[in-house]
Scaffold this motif. Sequence first.
Motif, PDB file in Angstrom:
ATOM      1  N   ASP A  33      15.495  22.310   9.678  1.00 18.00           N
ATOM      2  CA  ASP A  33      14.574  22.585   8.581  1.00 18.00           C
ATOM      3  C   ASP A  33      13.618  21.416   8.367  1.00 18.00           C
ATOM      4  O   ASP A  33      12.425  21.619   8.121  1.00 18.00           O
ATOM      5  N   TYR A  52       7.527  36.877   0.919  1.00 10.53           N
ATOM      6  CA  TYR A  52       7.176  37.197   2.301  1.00 10.53           C
ATOM      7  C   TYR A  52       6.775  38.667   2.429  1.00 10.53           C
ATOM      8  O   TYR A  52       7.509  39.462   3.015  1.00 10.53           O
ATOM      9  N   ARG A 102       8.359  31.243   6.815  1.00 15.18           N
ATOM     10  CA  ARG A 102       7.041  30.878   6.324  1.00 15.18           C
ATOM     11  C   ARG A 102       6.011  31.008   7.444  1.00 15.18           C
ATOM     12  O   ARG A 102       4.937  31.572   7.297  1.00 15.18           O
ATOM     13  N   ALA A 148      14.175  28.439   6.541  1.00 17.29           N
ATOM     14  CA  ALA A 148      13.165  29.146   5.754  1.00 17.29           C
ATOM     15  C   ALA A 148      11.773  28.857   6.284  1.00 17.29           C
ATOM     16  O   ALA A 148      10.854  29.667   6.134  1.00 17.29           O
ATOM     17  N   LEU A 204      14.377  40.670   2.278  1.00 18.75           N
ATOM     18  CA  LEU A 204      13.751  39.459   1.756  1.00 18.75           C
ATOM     19  C   LEU A 204      12.860  39.801   0.565  1.00 18.75           C
ATOM     20  O   LEU A 204      12.354  40.900   0.460  1.00 18.75           O
TER      21      LEU A 204
END
Lengths: 218, 218
Positions: A60, B171, A113, A109, B166
């Motif tokens: 991450d 998102y 993104r 995550a 999600l």
Amino acid sequence: MPRPRSYSETDIAAAALAVIDHDGLAALTMRAVAVRLGLGTMSLYRYVSDREQLEGLVVDLVLSAVDTTPPPDLPWDEQLTVLVERVRAAAAAHPQAIPLALTHRHTSANVLRWAEAVLGVLTAAGFTEDRRAIALRCLLGHLIGSIQMDHLGPLSGAGTEAMARLSPEAYPLLAETAREAREVTAGDEFRRGFRILLLGLRASLDQAAETGPEVTNQ
Amino acid sequence: MPRPRSYSETDIAAAALAVIDHDGLAALTMRAVAVRLGLGTMSLYRYVSDREQLEGLVVDLVLSAVDTTPPPDLPWDEQLTVLVERVRAAAAAHPQAIPLALTHRHTSANVLRWAEAVLGVLTAAGFTEDRRAIALRCLLGHLIGSIQMDHLGPLSGAGTEAMARLSPEAYPLLAETAREAREVTAGDEFRRGFRILLLGLRASLDQAAETGPEVTNQ
DNA sequence: CGTCGTAGGCGTACAACATACGCCTACGGA
DNA sequence: TCCGTAGGCGTATGTTGTACGCCTACGACG
């Protein structure tokens, strides 16, 4: 709330990444990270429940460096190129951590993104529904494959060198190709390969338009 | 020559692969393989010098199942499809060994054999010099990326399921795409993605012909 | 300003692992 | 029949991840 935390998750991840960058992936042990933080081994378990989770934090952190804002005022294929290149750069900044990134990418995550940003560009380009999903998958697949190939031997690296010295009787084409490929840098190799993929995406977009626009929005 | 070997390298590899297939990659230990062979732990070291080498043998065994004869009487793109699909099938036959294959692929002679075959098809199709190298690299990259993606979560798998759930605010596109992608099987996903790559390869071939044939042989 | 519960920190302990070393032994050629 | 080579294995060592249980620092509340 008694006894506030001495370190943030980022601190932990940074320490682990420092171990990896400095002494290699094999040196990543709970002990080594704890020492680097000035903690006893078991104290580290107050921050992560697992070695697994520690590795996730590292990935991450590496991926957090990726800017997911698509560059404006560019055609969609160049936007994609930039987005993909940024991930490649982030990976290249910590080559020893790459195997970790490949194993733990689905837990980060930051990957979501990034995928969201890519989907934005694809949508604007005219990809819809399952075509869009396939296109994303294609891009991710190519990216992952390329990063992995970069990692253990770019075309101009030792692996290619070994192939060039291969017996031309057993592997005539491979030996010849390897000899020719010695000039190609890893960056060129990646960009030219990616250009081919983009050509394919554009062609698939045109085909879709011909066959029938389905439910083209706008 | 006294005391002939009790087991061949293939026997060793088969035992290790059996352990992996039966109990998972984490269960691959020198002890487990030795037990499976009816050997003491240390006797295994008479056959392999290293755990590393043992893993290499496993990968080689998995990849030895790949037939590298290009199917005749087919256009080059379909020949490539078959060749690539065969590797995918070999990997799919031992899903638990896939991480090993990704790490050790450069040590396996079967990979060279396969690359040689692919280069043959590419050459016949008109790819020459560094274009040929890039094309091979493209195919390998896509293949590796796809196998890896298959392995930890095909589009229709658990990962996509999680993405579909999600938060649509954070998102929006990803959640929508994941929902649409639930229908796509791993095979379809692979084939449609590969088709896009082939479109790109064909386009790049046409471009090369336009710009200047360079030293087109024949 | 005392007191107390929560959560941080750590020393010890253990099981599983890869592997070095040195011994015994089965085997095949002479 | 004998001997040297190479197979086989028991023991031991160092490193790993991590469970357990203890002490202790801290902040809120009285």
